[in-house]
Design an enzyme around this catalytic site. Structure first.
Site, short mmCIF file in Angstrom:
data_model
loop_
_atom_site.label_atom_id
_atom_site.label_comp_id
_atom_site.label_asym_id
_atom_site.label_seq_id
_atom_site.Cartn_x
_atom_site.Cartn_y
_atom_site.Cartn_z
CG ASN A 81 -1.55 1.32 1.51
OD1 ASN A 81 -2.50 1.72 0.84
ND2 ASN A 81 -1.00 2.05 2.48
CE1 TYR A 162 0.37 7.66 -6.85
CE2 TYR A 162 -1.39 8.07 -8.43
CZ TYR A 162 -0.95 7.54 -7.23
OH TYR A 162 -1.84 6.88 -6.42
CE LYS A 166 0.25 3.90 -6.90
NZ LYS A 166 0.37 3.02 -5.72
P1 NAP Z 1 -1.14 8.66 2.41
O1 NAP Z 1 -2.21 9.00 3.38
O2 NAP Z 1 -0.15 9.69 2.02
O3 NAP Z 1 -0.41 7.35 2.95
C1 NAP Z 1 0.72 6.85 2.32
C2 NAP Z 1 1.40 5.90 3.26
O4 NAP Z 1 2.59 5.38 2.60
C3 NAP Z 1 1.90 6.58 4.55
O5 NAP Z 1 1.75 5.69 5.62
C4 NAP Z 1 3.37 6.83 4.25
O6 NAP Z 1 4.16 6.91 5.41
C5 NAP Z 1 3.68 5.55 3.48
N1 NAP Z 1 4.96 5.60 2.80
C6 NAP Z 1 5.43 6.49 1.91
N2 NAP Z 1 6.69 6.19 1.57
C7 NAP Z 1 7.02 5.06 2.24
C8 NAP Z 1 8.18 4.24 2.33
N3 NAP Z 1 9.29 4.54 1.64
N4 NAP Z 1 8.15 3.15 3.12
C9 NAP Z 1 7.05 2.84 3.83
N5 NAP Z 1 5.94 3.58 3.83
C10 NAP Z 1 5.93 4.68 3.03
O7 NAP Z 1 -1.77 8.19 1.01
P2 NAP Z 1 -2.94 7.14 0.64
O8 NAP Z 1 -3.83 7.87 -0.30
O9 NAP Z 1 -3.47 6.48 1.84
O10 NAP Z 1 -2.09 6.11 -0.26
C11 NAP Z 1 -2.10 4.71 -0.05
C12 NAP Z 1 -1.97 4.04 -1.40
O11 NAP Z 1 -3.16 4.27 -2.16
C13 NAP Z 1 -0.82 4.54 -2.27
O12 NAP Z 1 -0.20 3.46 -2.91
C14 NAP Z 1 -1.54 5.44 -3.27
O13 NAP Z 1 -0.80 5.57 -4.47
C15 NAP Z 1 -2.81 4.67 -3.47
N6 NAP Z 1 -3.93 5.42 -4.05
C16 NAP Z 1 -4.43 6.51 -3.43
C17 NAP Z 1 -5.50 7.19 -4.00
C18 NAP Z 1 -6.09 8.39 -3.35
O14 NAP Z 1 -6.92 9.06 -4.00
N7 NAP Z 1 -5.74 8.73 -2.11
C19 NAP Z 1 -6.05 6.74 -5.21
C20 NAP Z 1 -5.53 5.61 -5.82
C21 NAP Z 1 -4.47 4.96 -5.23
P3 NAP Z 1 4.54 8.33 6.11
O15 NAP Z 1 3.39 8.67 7.01
O16 NAP Z 1 5.81 8.00 6.83
O17 NAP Z 1 4.72 9.33 5.00
#
Ligand code: NAP
Length: 237
Positions: A81, A162, A166
Site C-alpha cells: 500500500n 505517478y 502505477k
Molecule cells: P497517504 O495518506 O499519504 O499514505 C501513504 C502511506 O505510505 C503513509 O503511511 C506513508 O508513510 C507511506 N509511505 C510512503 N513512503 C514510504 C516508504 N518509503 N516506506 C514505507 N511507507 C511509506 O496516502 P494514501 O492515499 O493512503 O495512499 C495509499 C496508497 O493508495 C498509495 O499506494 C496510493 O498511491 C494509493 N492510491 C491513493 C489514491 C487516493 O486518491 N488517495 C487513489 C488511488 C491509489 P509516512 O506517514 O511516513 O509518509
C-alpha cells in the site's frame, strides 16, 4: 487466524484497511517507515494490531521486518500500500513538461521498486501459508485505456511519474500472478480518496476507498488472480 502486513499503514488508506481487517479477525502488522508513527497507529487500533518498522525503499529495514514477522509466526496476506506522488509547493501535479528524471526515480523508488523489494522479501513466508494473498494498491491512473480515452475523468490528470509508476505496478501484478499460481495476487484501484497523498482533495472518504482493498485481501483460493479491480469490478489495463 490470518496474519496480514500492510505497508504504509500508519495513516490514510493503509490505516483504514488495517482497522477493517482487524475487525474481520486478522492480526495486522502496521508497516510504517517511522517506528514511532507505526507504534502510535498500532496503539490506536488496539488488539490485533502490531507495529513493524518498514521502509519499502530500504533493504535492511525490509529484511528486519521479514525476520520479525517470521519469528512471530509468518504471513498470509501482504498489502503493498505504501505510495507517494510528487507534488509542487502549491499541491500542483508536475506536468509532462516539468517532470524530471529525478521525480520519476523518486516515485518509482517507493511505488515500483518498493513493491518488488517487499514482495520478493516476503515470498518465502507467503509460500508457507495455506492461503497466500498479495494486494497491490494501484490507481485508476494506471489504466492506459482510461487515461488515453478523451473525456474519461482520469484523462484530465497531467502528471507522468505517478501514473507510470502505477502502470508498472499493474504489470508487476500480472507477472507475479503468473509466476505464483498458488497465490491470489491482484491490483486494486481505491478511487480518488481524501488523504495526505493528494492534499486531502479526494472526493471520497477512506472508509469508501478501502472497500476493494479489504475485499481483495480476503479473496479465497478460488478467487481471481492477476487482475485489476475497483469497487465496481474489473478495470481495463
Ligand atoms: P497517504 O495518506 O499519504 O499514505 C501513504 C502511506 O505510505 C503513509 O503511511 C506513508 O508513510 C507511506 N509511505 C510512503 N513512503 C514510504 C516508504 N518509503 N516506506 C514505507 N511507507 C511509506 O496516502 P494514501 O492515499 O493512503 O495512499 C495509499 C496508497 O493508495 C498509495 O499506494 C496510493 O498511491 C494509493 N492510491 C491513493 C489514491 C487516493 O486518491 N488517495 C487513489 C488511488 C491509489 P509516512 O506517514 O511516513 O509518509
Amino acid at each position: 487466524m490470518t496474519t496480514t502486513l500492510i505497508t504504509g499503514a500508519n495513516k490514510g488508506l493503509g490505516y483504514e484497511t488495517a482497522r477493517r481487517l482487524i475487525g474481520a479477525g486478522h492480526t495486522v502488522y502496521i508497516g510504517s517507515r517511522d517506528a514511532a508513527r507505526g507504534r502510535r497507529a498500532a496503539g490506536q487500533l488496539g488488539a490485533g494490531a502490531r507495529a513493524v518498522q518498514l521502509d519499502v525503499t530500504d533493504d535492511a529495514s525490509v529484511a528486519a521486518a521479514v525476520k520479525t514477522i517470521e519469528a512471530e509466526g509468518g504471513l498470509d496476506v501482504l498489502i503493498n500500500n505504501a505510495g507517494i506522488e510528487v507534488r509542487g509547493p502549491n499541491n500542483e501535479v508536475p506536468t509532462a513538461a516539468n517532470t524530471t528524471a529525478g521525480m520519476m526515480r523518486e516515485v518509482f523508488e517507493t511505488n515500483v521498486f518498493g513493491t518488488v523489494r517487499v514482495t520478493r522479501a516476503f515470498l518465502p513466508l507467503l509460500q508457507r501459508s495455506a492461503t497466500p494473498v498479495v494486494v497491490n494498491v494501484s490507481s485508476g491512473l494506471a489504466s492506459l485505456t482510461h487515461v488515453s480515452e478523451p473525456g474519461h475523468p482520469t484523462a484530465a490528470y497531467p502528471g507522468v511519474a505517478y501514473p507510470a509508476s502505477k502502470t508498472a505496478v499493474n504489470m508487476i501484478t500480472v507477472q507475479y500472478a503468473k509466476a505464483f499460481p498458488d497465490m491470489r495476487i491482484n491490483a486494486v484501484e481505491p478511487g480518488f480518496t481524501k488523504t495526505d497523498l493528494n492534499g486531502n482533495t479526494g472526493t471520497q472518504t477512506v472508509e469508501e476507498g478501502v472497500g476493494i482493498i479489504v475485499r481483495m485481501a480476503q479473496v479465497g483460493p478460488d478467487g481471481p488472480t492477476g487482475g485489476y479491480f475497483d469497487a465496481a469490478g474489473p478495470l481495463p489495463w
